[in-house]
Design a protein around this motif. Structure first.
Motif, PDB file in Angstrom:
ATOM      1  N   UNK A 465      -8.151  -1.635  30.739  1.00 53.78           N
ATOM      2  CA  UNK A 465      -9.450  -1.606  31.394  1.00 53.78           C
ATOM      3  C   UNK A 465      -9.760  -0.211  31.938  1.00 53.78           C
ATOM      4  N   UNK A 466      -8.731   0.475  32.419  1.00 59.68           N
ATOM      5  CA  UNK A 466      -8.922   1.847  32.896  1.00 59.68           C
ATOM      6  C   UNK A 466      -9.483   2.706  31.769  1.00 59.68           C
ATOM      7  N   UNK A 503      -7.813  10.364  30.138  1.00 61.02           N
ATOM      8  CA  UNK A 503      -7.456   8.996  30.522  1.00 61.02           C
ATOM      9  C   UNK A 503      -7.685   8.037  29.363  1.00 61.02           C
ATOM     10  N   UNK A 504      -8.786   8.254  28.631  1.00 58.55           N
ATOM     11  CA  UNK A 504      -9.101   7.389  27.482  1.00 58.55           C
ATOM     12  C   UNK A 504      -8.008   7.488  26.425  1.00 58.55           C
ATOM     13  N   UNK A 509      -0.071   4.045  32.243  1.00 57.35           N
ATOM     14  CA  UNK A 509      -0.786   3.942  33.511  1.00 57.35           C
ATOM     15  C   UNK A 509      -0.444   5.087  34.458  1.00 57.35           C
ATOM     16  N   UNK A 510       0.831   5.471  34.532  1.00 56.48           N
ATOM     17  CA  UNK A 510       1.219   6.541  35.452  1.00 56.48           C
ATOM     18  C   UNK A 510       0.618   7.878  35.036  1.00 56.48           C
ATOM     19  N   UNK A 512      -2.169   8.156  33.367  1.00 58.66           N
ATOM     20  CA  UNK A 512      -3.590   8.014  33.685  1.00 58.66           C
ATOM     21  C   UNK A 512      -3.839   8.351  35.157  1.00 58.66           C
ATOM     22  N   UNK A 513      -2.936   7.900  36.019  1.00 57.83           N
ATOM     23  CA  UNK A 513      -3.094   8.166  37.455  1.00 57.83           C
ATOM     24  C   UNK A 513      -2.946   9.659  37.754  1.00 57.83           C
ATOM     25  N   UNK A 514      -2.077  10.346  37.010  1.00 58.26           N
ATOM     26  CA  UNK A 514      -1.957  11.798  37.189  1.00 58.26           C
ATOM     27  C   UNK A 514      -3.281  12.487  36.875  1.00 58.26           C
ATOM     28  N   UNK A 515      -3.934  12.061  35.800  1.00 57.15           N
ATOM     29  CA  UNK A 515      -5.244  12.631  35.454  1.00 57.15           C
ATOM     30  C   UNK A 515      -6.304  12.227  36.486  1.00 57.15           C
ATOM     31  N   UNK A 516      -6.139  11.036  37.052  1.00 55.08           N
ATOM     32  CA  UNK A 516      -7.106  10.538  38.039  1.00 55.08           C
ATOM     33  C   UNK A 516      -7.098  11.418  39.294  1.00 55.08           C
TER      34      UNK A 516
END
Length: 580
Positions: A465-466, A503-504, A509-510, A512-516
């Motif tokens: 979903x992210x 992120x795409x 997930x981890x 993705x969170x670094x990019x977030x």
């Protein structure tokens, strides 16, 4: 006549020759001077270019020798400003007089030298009670304490010693039952045994029970005897108190063995293991070393001190160790190559609670300094072993470090004490004032809708979903015309798009969170300058995210729902600002 003409001709020739000598050479000198000046200017320009440093407009603590991206927020670096004296923005210059008055001394550092303490790490700690040897002395029956024979902490008690006398109504009744059952034991033997067992369960000895049976009289008060030997660590009850069966009266500690508990920093954990030999020295006996082994390493890190507790058990039959005594422990570890480590005096280091800072002299001929963060490996006596942030040959301040820092603060430069100079990634992003066209603001609100959905997906730990919401948000953002924005605003948005796309493309997930983290560093300044945004946005921050550097995010809810940790630390964070 002819002679006069000849004289005139000779004079003219001599004059022309003299003029050529004077003005011709002057012209040559001027041209040469011009050429020399041009060469000098060219050299100076080349030198300035070579010495040019690059920084980030959002994170001025970043200084790099060449252009590129900011390692914190990803924005393009800009040329760092220099002062009229040629100082970089993070440098400070002091006068020779100020240096002398503050007794500032510098040292050129080099590789750590081998010594008796080479490969040792030193830990500070305290003596504590061995909780495995602690015992609680409780009441065996309901009653009132008539007499308490132990009244203060530190008092020695021996096993079997009288501790207290208790009036126990239940025991009075039980004694009467025993006397009655004793008279009927020939015909009611089972009843007789049951009554005796009842008294035994109240910890009355066989001798006490026989005495009651033989006397045929009932006692009102009953003694409580110590079940173990030791030292009174706590007096829990007092005379006159009513106590229940099993209620504690005293806590007794056996100090024949004690614990030595030490605090070890994060960067020391990899060098520690259970069963490791440790040499312990106390302030009370500085000339004696006590050998022990590490018996326990706390599996949980103390977030307040960023340390773990390690423990060694010490025999204490002679009573040398007192709980609360300060001790030092030394452990032998596998040392890194001395070529990779640098030893510096402890006086050179300023400790902020999170970072170790020093001042480096950047100009060997002038008192010019800059603050630098270092990574400390171990402490050996009065020296620190440094494994990062310094190089062999660097000249550092070893005496008067805080005086240099105070001078930096007064000059408005980056310093340990200067609160106005943010040195980490928790800069007040929400306070950046950006003028945005109303048309852009209207379009950007659509971006925030899908951003908030992506944030909720992070909270739910749903990587798919992210990615889906990141793709939608990126598409919306790319459709907005940003040509009318300034260079800084465009840089923020272009970096934001890069982070959405990263992120795409990533299903971990981890990662993705670094990019977030970087995404929020760039999108927050824009979002916080959107006027009359609906719904109201809350800027929230978790101090533990981003490897304890802290990270922010936007939310439409007041309640903290941490997108960086999800269920693990769902409510970790706080609100630091809201949109207007």
């Amino acid at each position: 006549m002819n002679k006069n003409i000849l004289y005139i001709a000779v004079a003219v020739i001599v004059g022309l020759f003299a003029g050529w000598l004077i003005f011709g050479n002057s012209e040559i000198d001027v041209d040469a001077s011009k050429d020399s000046s041009n060469m000098s200017d060219s050299h100076n320009h080349s030198s300035d270019t070579a010495n040019q440093m690059w920084t980030c407009s959002m994170h001025p603590q970043i200084m790099q020798p060449e252009a590129g991206d900011c390692p914190i927020c990803g924005m393009d670096l800009i040329p760092a400003e220099t002062s009229a004296e040629g100082l970089a923005m993070n440098e400070i210059k002091m006068t020779e007089n100020a240096m002398a008055l503050a007794n500032i001394q510098t040292t050129i550092v080099g590789s750590a030298q081998a010594s008796d303490d080479d490969g040792m790490i030193s830990l500070s700690g305290k003596i504590a009670e061995n909780e495995e040897n602690n015992a609680v002395q409780a009441s065996y029956f309901d009653g009132r304490i008539e007499k308490l024979n132990v009244n203060y902490e530190g008092q020695k008690v021996n096993k079997g010693q009288l501790l207290a006398t208790i009036y126990a109504p239940n025991l009075v009744a039980a004694q009467q039952e025993l006397i009655t059952a004793a008279s009927l034991k020939k015909s009611q033997l089972d009843l007789y045994k049951a009554v005796r067992n009842k008294l035994k369960n109240w910890k009355l000895s066989a001798k006490q029970i026989d005495a009651i049976e033989a006397s045929g009289s009932v006692r009102d008060n009953f003694p409580i005897y110590a079940a173990v030997s030791g030292t009174v660590a706590e007096v829990i009850a007092k005379e006159g108190d009513y106590v229940k069966q099993g209620q504690p009266i005293l806590r007794v500690s056996n100090l024949n063995s004690v614990w030595a508990e030490f605090d070890a920093y994060e960067n020391q954990i990899s060098n520690l293991k259970e069963g490791q030999n440790i040499k312990i020295v106390t302030n009370a006996y500085p000339n004696k070393e006590f050998d022990a082994k590490v018996s326990f390493i706390d599996p949980v890190l103390n977030n307040a001190t960023r340390t773990v507790t390690i423990r060694a058990t010490l025999e204490n039959t002679e009573g040398l160790f007192k709980p609360g005594m300060f001790v030092n422990g030394k452990l032998k570890v596998s040392s890194e190559s001395n070529n990779d480590l640098i030893s510096i005096p402890a006086t050179a280091v300023m400790w902020t609670g999170e970072r170790s800072l020093i001042y480096v002299k950047t100009n060997p001929n002038e008192p010019v300094f800059e603050m630098r963060e270092i990574v400390i490996a171990n402490r050996n006596g009065e020296n620190f072993t440094v494994k990062g942030g310094l190089e062999n040959g660097d000249e550092i301040v070893t005496n008067g470090t805080f005086s240099v820092d105070a001078a930096a603060q007064l000059q408005g430069k980056k310093s340990m004490m200067n609160k106005s100079k943010k040195e980490t990634s928790d800069m007040p992003l929400s306070q950046m004032k950006i003028d945005l066209p109303s048309s852009f603001q209207k379009e950007f609100e659509k971006v925030l809708t899908s951003y908030l959905q992506m944030k909720d997906a992070f909270v739910s730990n749903d990587a798919n979903q992210v990615s889906a919401f990141a793709k939608e948000t990126s598409k919306t953002l790319k459709s907005i015309d940003i040509s009318g924005l300034g260079k800084m605003e465009q840089a923020h948005l272009n970096k934001t798009i890069k982070m959405f796309d990263a992120i795409v493309e990533n299903d971990n997930l981890e990662n993705q969170r670094d990019h977030f983290v970087i995404l929020n560093e760039n999108i927050v300044p824009i979002a916080m300058n959107i006027e009359n945004v609906d719904p109201i946005l809350y800027l929230q921050k978790c101090p533990m995210a981003n490897k304890n550097k802290g990270a922010v995010w936007l939310s439409k809810d007041k309640d903290i729902r941490n997108p960086y940790y999800g269920d693990e630390m769902l409510t970790c964070g706080s609100i630091i600002n809201i949109t207007k």
